[in-house]
Scaffold this active site. Structure first.
Site, PDB file in Angstrom:
ATOM      1  N   LEU A 374       0.816  -1.213   0.000  1.00  8.15           N
ATOM      2  CA  LEU A 374       0.000   0.000   0.000  1.00  8.15           C
ATOM      3  C   LEU A 374       0.849   1.263   0.000  1.00  8.15           C
ATOM      4  O   LEU A 374       0.395   2.317  -0.428  1.00  8.15           O
ATOM      5  CB  LEU A 374      -0.921   0.007   1.230  1.00  8.15           C
ATOM      6  CG  LEU A 374      -2.254  -0.736   1.092  1.00  8.15           C
ATOM      7  CD1 LEU A 374      -2.947  -0.809   2.435  1.00  8.15           C
ATOM      8  CD2 LEU A 374      -3.158  -0.052   0.071  1.00  8.15           C
ATOM      9  N   ARG A 378       0.139   5.127  -1.515  1.00 12.31           N
ATOM     10  CA  ARG A 378       0.092   6.254  -0.585  1.00 12.31           C
ATOM     11  C   ARG A 378       1.331   7.129  -0.686  1.00 12.31           C
ATOM     12  O   ARG A 378       1.270   8.325  -0.439  1.00 12.31           O
ATOM     13  CB  ARG A 378      -0.060   5.729   0.844  1.00 12.31           C
ATOM     14  CG  ARG A 378      -1.420   5.093   1.118  1.00 12.31           C
ATOM     15  CD  ARG A 378      -1.657   4.984   2.611  1.00 12.31           C
ATOM     16  NE  ARG A 378      -2.941   4.342   2.878  1.00 12.31           N
ATOM     17  CZ  ARG A 378      -3.082   3.184   3.510  1.00 12.31           C
ATOM     18  NH1 ARG A 378      -2.026   2.548   3.934  1.00 12.31           N
ATOM     19  NH2 ARG A 378      -4.276   2.683   3.733  1.00 12.31           N
ATOM     20  N   VAL A 500      -9.885   8.044  -1.781  1.00 13.11           N
ATOM     21  CA  VAL A 500      -9.356   6.716  -2.094  1.00 13.11           C
ATOM     22  C   VAL A 500      -8.126   6.382  -1.245  1.00 13.11           C
ATOM     23  O   VAL A 500      -7.528   7.250  -0.627  1.00 13.11           O
ATOM     24  CB  VAL A 500      -9.012   6.595  -3.596  1.00 13.11           C
ATOM     25  CG1 VAL A 500     -10.255   6.796  -4.435  1.00 13.11           C
ATOM     26  CG2 VAL A 500      -7.945   7.609  -4.002  1.00 13.11           C
ATOM     27  N   GLU A 501      -7.751   5.101  -1.246  1.00 14.99           N
ATOM     28  CA  GLU A 501      -6.616   4.574  -0.467  1.00 14.99           C
ATOM     29  C   GLU A 501      -6.768   4.885   1.017  1.00 14.99           C
ATOM     30  O   GLU A 501      -5.808   5.182   1.721  1.00 14.99           O
ATOM     31  CB  GLU A 501      -5.283   5.156  -0.984  1.00 14.99           C
ATOM     32  CG  GLU A 501      -4.887   4.665  -2.355  1.00 14.99           C
ATOM     33  CD  GLU A 501      -4.253   3.289  -2.338  1.00 14.99           C
ATOM     34  OE1 GLU A 501      -4.323   2.634  -1.299  1.00 14.99           O
ATOM     35  OE2 GLU A 501      -3.716   2.885  -3.359  1.00 14.99           O
ATOM     36  N   GLY A 502      -8.006   4.827   1.504  1.00 19.45           N
ATOM     37  CA  GLY A 502      -8.279   5.149   2.901  1.00 19.45           C
ATOM     38  C   GLY A 502      -8.722   6.589   3.024  1.00 19.45           C
ATOM     39  O   GLY A 502      -7.957   7.508   2.723  1.00 19.45           O
TER      40      GLY A 502
END
Length: 828
Positions: A374, A378, A500-502
């Site tokens: 991830l 990020r 997105v991505e958390g």
């Protein structure tokens, strides 16, 4: 007075020892020497004896293991195991997945700045630079963002072909598998440049190079999987997507309800052991055009076909699109940005175990694999996208604010607009430094778990702030969509990056400090591991060593916080030159303060701290701003300490420390145990909060840099697409800046003469004719003013359309099912 001298010596030497982190025996020896000196110099004997007794009372039990271990350490170990927050397997995996870089120094209370400054300056190779100047530049020239977002709702076939042919999907794939084998820094630079032109193009290129099949295969794939899939992914024969989120599991990816049952089935004409998958995913970028689907699911083996464990855990698989039972739904429509995004579904889709990423050996290890990979998304894709948009917004808005005039004055000269320009300039400088710092960390081989969350959150959040100010300055120019509008789509795109991505709310309140407090702290993780050792004697010894190191660490940070607070960070060793040394001292202060706050919060709140999201978010803000400020100082040093950049550095730095003090103030005023909050306030802010937001004078200097050609402006604009061409109105406006400035004296002369004249012409051309005849301007100056008028019109004009052009052709709404997803039937 002689009575107080021994006690003053005791306190002073203790403070000095704590500040410099001297070991306990050194402190004891220095204090004993000082008390002997007091005795010989005539200090009160009784007071000296009492002070010596205090030293002995503290030092002897702590220095003698036979006393310390059973009487002090063992009871504290028992207490510690009770307050130790329980770690789930997913939390443990997340903590063990990341590496710690300079962010660990920021948690130390005494950063080793040489560790940061000795890192090599991030530089592209000649091959990477050639790709940036060649294929990436050409791709930007080919991109018509209006055509993509409004007319076609997709990249043109020519763009798709160019991206695949030039291996934009294989930036990170090693050359032996047909990829480009570029560094993470090159990945960052490519995405940044594409994002400055089109968020659709940047996301289309960015996703295959971040969390997806290629990245996972490079780390965990079997050799057979690498040999087959990586060359096909590199040249675009396979277009990947990755299915993680669904209706019932968004940011909480560990709770995915999608499942796979180990069973026997048919694959390529043979009967093999495999997995029968049932899944429902949404928000999946590139899903509508993907040929290879990466999938996360929970794997079960009820019949014990591959072992004796029924719930195997989260597992990752590769599912070809044409696999029986796979259903790719209709497209989502993400805020008019129209990148390919949509749902995927499947019911009892059979794949063999050979399609699990990494094969059977990696069954159940999917969460670990995801956490470790991830950091690419990020650390690079989203921060680079934010950087590209922010930098483009800064330089073009500066040019626009100089060109656009109201009341006979460039709008950038109005103080209200100047404030917004200063924010744009400072935030763009910070985003640029932060995004490059995290990409460089990945390029050095780190897995920056904490910096990646900081970069994702703050680059996208500051990009949103920049986009807001850009829209405000452009006014009507910004809100009328069309081919001439370069601001509106970016404004629509920033909430996507933030989501997105958390989601950013979750990233700030749960992840930044939640991970950082354990992973980056020099003692906490060591204590936790020691306390959990099965060998009780070894656990006691290791816990003893770490515990007393931690206690000394905490005392040191309390002393350092108070000292820097009392002296306003004006005294203390620090690197840098005469300009930046004060900045390093301030960061030394806030590093000590963060460590003190973290230790106090973890000690007093224990496992409850993970539920105190407001406190965690504020302490995360402190850590984030420390990291951002450090990144900016590193950038400044790498650039050779350019004097021209000082207004940008100063504005962004003062903004960062102002936010640090606001966060600390909020944390202290709302600390769950109020008396402790009051005591910490006295230590941290003995004279009250002193950091101020950037001044108007500093803002004026920062804004002025954006409105005229200069080296600092060029450095800020480095890496974005500014080539003036038909499909890049932002680049054209930026190219006008120098000519506009050269024409301004002529324009002022002409307008002044026109105002004091009685000529009859009302149109601009007639007024120019009169001006030449009257001798106000020369024929050459007339051409200059005509060109200025043309450039101004191009800068301020907006689009209009026939009503039929704005209607969406062929849209037919469908009912939704109980899960909230649209019917996937083809349109009639």
């Amino acid at each position: 007075m002689s009575i107080a001298i021994p006690f003053l010596a005791f306190l002073l030497i203790g403070a000095i020892a704590a500040y410099h982190r001297l070991r306990l025996p050194v402190w004891a020896a220095l204090t004993a020497t000082a008390l002997v000196a007091c005795w010989l110099l005539g200090a009160n004997p009784t007071a000296t004896i009492v002070a010596a007794a205090l030293v002995a009372l503290i030092a002897l039990p702590l220095l003698i293991p036979a006393i310390r271990l059973p009487l002090i350490t063992k009871p504290l170990l028992g207490f510690y195991t009770k307050i130790l927050p329980p770690l789930s397997e997913t939390e443990r995996t997340a903590l063990e997945a990341g590496t710690v870089g300079f962010e660990g120094e920021l948690f130390s209370g005494k950063p080793d700045w040489q560790q940061l400054l000795s890192q090599p300056k991030p530089v592209l190779t000649a091959e990477e630079q050639a790709f940036l100047d060649g294929p990436t530049e050409e791709l930007c020239k080919m991109t018509n963002d209006w055509q993509i977002t409004h007319v076609d709702a997709d990249l043109s076939p020519q763009l798709w072909d160019y991206i695949k042919k030039n291996k934009f999907f294989g930036l990170n794939i090693p050359k032996e598998y047909g990829g480009l084998g570029f560094s993470a820094l090159a990945n960052h630079k490519v995405i940044q440049k594409l994002a400055s032109m089109s968020s659709v193009v940047s996301s289309t290129v960015g996703v295959p190079n971040s969390l997806g099949p290629a990245e996972l295969l490079m780390h965990y794939g079997t050799q057979e999987q690498k040999d087959h899939y990586l060359p096909r992914l590199a040249d675009g024969r396979e277009v990947p997507c990755f299915g993680l989120t669904g209706p019932w599991a968004g940011s909480d990816a560990t709770s995915i309800p999608d499942y796979g049952i180990v069973t026997m089935g048919e694959w390529n004409g043979a009967r093999v052991v495999g997995v029968k998958l049932t899944f429902d995913k949404r928000y999946i970028t590139l899903a509508p055009v993907a040929t290879l689907i990466g999938l996360a699911f929970r794997m079960y083996d009820p019949d014990g076909l591959i072992g004796d464990k029924r719930d195997i855990g989260i597992t990752l698989a590769l599912v070809p699109r044409d696999t029986a039972g796979v259903e790719v739904g209709r497209r989502h429509f993400p805020l008019n940005c129209t990148f390919q995004n949509g749902p995927i579904h499947g019911k009892e889709v059979f794949i063999p175990l050979s399609q699990l990423i990494g094969g059977e050996a990696y069954a159940g290890k999917g969460w670990q694999m995801l956490v470790e990979c991830l950091s690419i998304g990020r650390s690079i894709t989203l921060p680079s996208s934010g950087s590209g948009g922010a930098k483009m917004g800064a330089v073009v808005t500066g040019a626009y604010a100089r060109i656009r005039k109201q009341f006979g004055l460039s709008v950038g000269r109005f103080e209200g607009v100047e404030e917004a320009l200063a924010r744009i300039a400072g935030h763009a400088y910070a985003v640029s430094a932060l995004s490059q710092a995290t990409a460089a960390a990945v390029a050095r081989g780190e897995n920056p778990a904490v910096p990646s969350t900081i970069a994702k959150y703050h680059c996208t959040d500051m990009a949103r702030d920049v986009a807001k100010d850009v829209m405000d300055i452009h006014g009507g120019k910004g809100i009328i969509l069309g081919p001439k509008n370069y601001a509106g789509r970016n404004w629509q795109a920033v909430p996507i990056m933030i989501t997105v991505e958390g989601a950013n709310i979750m990233t700030r309140s749960l992840m930044i400090f939640g991970q950082g407090a354990i992973l980056c702290h020099p003692w906490v993780l060591k204590e936790m591991k020691a306390a959990m050792l099965p060998d009780k004697k070894q656990a006691l010894r290791e816990f003893d060593q770490n515990l007393f190191g931690h206690i000394g660490f905490a005392i040191s940070n309390a002393v350092r916080s108070l000292w820097y607070g009392l002296t306003a960070s004006r005294i203390g060793a620090a690197p840098g030159d005469t300009y930046t040394r004060r900045y390093y001292r301030k960061l030394n202060r806030y590093s000590a303060t963060l460590a003190l706050m973290a230790d106090t919060s973890m000690l007093l709140l224990g496992g409850k701290l993970k539920f105190k999201e407001s406190l965690s978010g504020r302490l995360g803000d402190v850590l984030s701003q420390l990291y951002i400020a450090s990144s900016m100082l590193k950038r400044y040093e790498d650039e050779g300490r350019p004097v021209g950049d000082q207004p940008l550095l100063a504005w962004a730095f003062h903004d960062a420390v102002h936010k640090i003090e606001l966060a600390l103030s909020g944390a202290l005023r709302n600390f769950p145990i109020r008396p402790v909050g009051y005591l910490l306030w006295a230590l941290i802010f003995p004279w009250g909060r002193r950091a101020q937001a950037p001044s108007d004078r500093l803002g004026h200097r920062a804004a002025a840099l954006l409105m005229s050609p200069n080296d600092a402006r060029d450095r800020l604009a480095e890496g974005v697409f500014l080539t003036p061409c038909a499909n890049n109105p932002a680049g054209r406006i930026n190219s006008y800046l120098q000519k506009v400035i050269l024409a301004e004296p002529v324009e002022r002369k002409f307008l002044k003469a026109l105002k004091n004249s009685d000529i009859q012409a009302l149109d601009f051309a007639g007024q120019l004719d009169e001006g030449v005849r009257e001798g106000w301007i020369t024929a050459e100056e007339r051409k200059q003013l005509e060109e200025l008028r043309e450039m101004t019109i191009d800068a301020i004009s907006v689009d209009d359309f026939d009503a039929a052009e704005l209607r969406s052709a062929g849209y037919k709404p469908y009912p939704q099912d109980s899960a909230g997803r649209g019917d996937t039937r083809a349109a009639a």
